[in-house]
Design an enzyme around this catalytic site. Structure first.
Site, short mmCIF file in Angstrom:
data_model
loop_
_atom_site.label_atom_id
_atom_site.label_comp_id
_atom_site.label_asym_id
_atom_site.label_seq_id
_atom_site.Cartn_x
_atom_site.Cartn_y
_atom_site.Cartn_z
N GLY A 26 0.83 -1.19 0.00
CA GLY A 26 0.00 0.00 0.00
C GLY A 26 0.87 1.23 0.00
N ASP A 163 -10.63 3.78 7.06
CA ASP A 163 -10.40 3.45 5.65
C ASP A 163 -11.12 2.16 5.26
OD1 ASP A 163 -9.41 3.96 3.14
OD2 ASP A 163 -7.44 3.08 3.50
#
Length: 535
Positions: A26, A163
């Protein structure tokens, strides 16, 4: 994480964990296959990318950056431990975490956790064709309910994921849904409220971000519910509710566009489900249901299901309705009581205070909280000592980020102190300061404001630098809370009054002044536009 590889021998962490092939990555981390040599098991190892130290470490900007790095590191480690305590079936088990120093002086944060075998929702949705074969409403609802069950559990500890999106949700064999990346989200957040040293810092993925996230306002449990609403809509229809269109930014749609109807996209969506999605996508955080309410609203839909979407569950039978043979939602936490033990003696109270102080210095906050909880139940040797024990428990909870409980404790203890102490007393001011900041952290500006204003009116900012810093932070927070309660004119006046204090403390060109000026610009625009709830 579906296909394992043989443990590699590229390098080891802590002389125990062998790091193998890359699983995924990520923005700030990479996840690898791993092997625990001590316990002979395969694991997943998440490595935070090293953070480079500034070239000129003595400059004011570098000092701020280094302070932020240190705060993020400490919060990451502390809140990963909090996540590990959850032990919810919908959260990957956390096995170990630490920090290693690289040869170049950079730090490497790492986390060893359960290796999952399944598919992320991102992968499932990328390969889906809703036009030829959409999944059942129950399939979408069961995934949403499992995520809601996880969020309901973690929200009890004032943890906000920040998130929720398809890439952070995995369906594993047996149909259990796992919510991923709590550690990364918490590290990103490092606190629910924007700070003086953070300029335009937002956390989340744009398609799933709540209005308050888009604006850099306080992020609370309601923000997770909004993101989950976006995901639920996507599971039902195959697309997210909002897109950038015709020159109109995606952010603007989140802030102002009415939530679309899932039922309008597919007629088999029940009205109750459509209304639930719409409520999750409300613009104001206070108008959204809690995660627990979402779970309970969806539960009846799963308890009568007897049809499996074979195409969507795959050969591994990843049917998300299967776990609803028994409810996922955990009950409220209970702990052992000390009802059979006598009140603390003076010697025991003094020993306890020394132990708690040592534990807090060493960062073992949870153990300190456990000792203080037992002591509060037993009671002190006298009423004053008992009150101080409750104040100490509130302080430990505040340090650990458990703001809901801390706010309640400081509010009650402060009320007791004010019965026999003047408004300027240290104990009285300490309780009002922490109650105000804790209520602010949990997204309750109306409850935060009276405590913050009491503190600002009675505190002496000239006592020492620590008190001066607390006074500045509290006045800044008063302005934020005024803005959050739809009073931009008052907030603007407060921000402008704080500016000279910050300029004197940090300099006219400091990060703090730049960030404050951005707040002032936004509020001035809100006042011009006549907006009183969004800024």
């Amino acid at each position: 994480m579906a296909n394992g590889t043989e443990p590699g021998d590229e390098w080891r962490l802590a002389n125990r964990y062998r790091v193998g092939g890359l699983l995924g990555h990520g923005g700030m981390s990479e996840v690898f296959h791993g092997y625990d040599e001590r316990l002979d098991r395969r694991v997943a190892i998440k490595l935070m990318r090293p953070v480079a130290t500034p070239a000129a470490p003595d400059s004011p900007e570098a000092v701020e950056i280094l302070d932020a790095i240190d705060r993020d590191r400490q919060r990451f480690l502390r809140e990963i431990r909090t996540t590990a305590r959850l032990e919810h079936p919908g959260i990957p088990a956390v096995y170990d975490t630490d920090v290693e120093l690289g040869p170049d002086g950079s730090t490497r944060l790492w986390l060893v956790m359960q290796l999952l075998r399944g598919s992320t929702l991102e992968t499932v949705l990328d390969g889906a064709d809703y036009e030829t074969g959409a999944p059942s409403v129950v399939w979408a609802a069961s995934i949403t309910a499992q995520i809601a069950a996880v969020l309901a559990d973690v929200h009890q500890l004032d943890i906000v994921h920040r998130d929720i999106k398809p890439a952070n949700v995995m369906i594993v064999d047996g149909g259990l849904v796992k919510v991923l990346d709590f550690g990364i989200a918490i590290l990103h957040g490092a606190g629910a409220l924007p700070r003086l040293t953070q300029v335009d810092r937002t956390v989340g993925t744009p398609a799933y971000m709540s209005p308050e996230q888009c604006q850099g306002r306080a992020v609370t449990a309601a923000s997770d519910v909004y993101s989950l609403g976006c995901l639920f809509f996507e599971l039902l229809t195959g697309d997210v509710p909002f897109h950038q269109t015709g020159g109109v930014e995606l952010r603007t749609h989140h802030l102002h566009a009415p939530a679309p109807s899932a039922r309008a996209e597919r007629s088999d969506v029940p009205e109750a489900v459509d209304e639930l999605v719409s409520s999750m996508l409300e613009k104001e955080p206070g108008d959204r249901p809690s995660a627990e309410t979402v779970y309970e609203a969806l539960l009846p839909l799963m308890t009568t299901v007897d049809v499996v979407d074979a195409v969507w569950t795959g050969p591994e039978r990843r049917d998300p309705t299967r776990p609803f043979r028994r409810p996922l939602l955990t009950t409220a936490r209970t702990r052992e009581t000390a009802e059979d033990k006598p009140a603390l003696t003076e010697l025991e109270a003094a020993k306890l205070n020394r132990e708690v102080e040592t534990l807090l210095e060493e960062g073992v906050v949870s153990e300190a909280i456990g000792l203080l909880e037992e002591a509060v139940e037993r009671g002190g040797p006298d009423p004053a000592a008992a009150l101080l024990l409750r104040r100490a428990l509130g302080a430990a909870l505040f340090i650990d980020g458990r703001y809901t409980r801390a706010a309640s404790l400081f509010e009650k203890v402060g009320r007791e102190f004010r019965k026999f102490l003047p408004p300027t007393d240290t104990y009285v001011l300490d309780c009002s300061y922490h109650a105000g900041h804790a209520f602010a952290e949990t997204g309750k500006p109306e409850k935060a404001l009276p405590h913050l204003r009491f503190y600002v009116q009675n505190a002496d900012p000239g006592g020492n630098e620590e008190e001066a810093a607390k006074f500045r932070d509290s006045r800044f927070l008063v302005a934020q809370m005024l803005a959050a309660t739809g009073r931009p004119d008052e907030a603007l006046a407060e921000f402008e009054a704080v500016r000279p204090l910050l300029a004197d403390a940090f300099g006219p060109d400091s990060t703090q002044i730049k960030n404050l000026d951005k707040h002032i610009e936004r509020l001035q625009a809100a006042v011009r536009d006549g907006s009183r709830s969004q800024w």
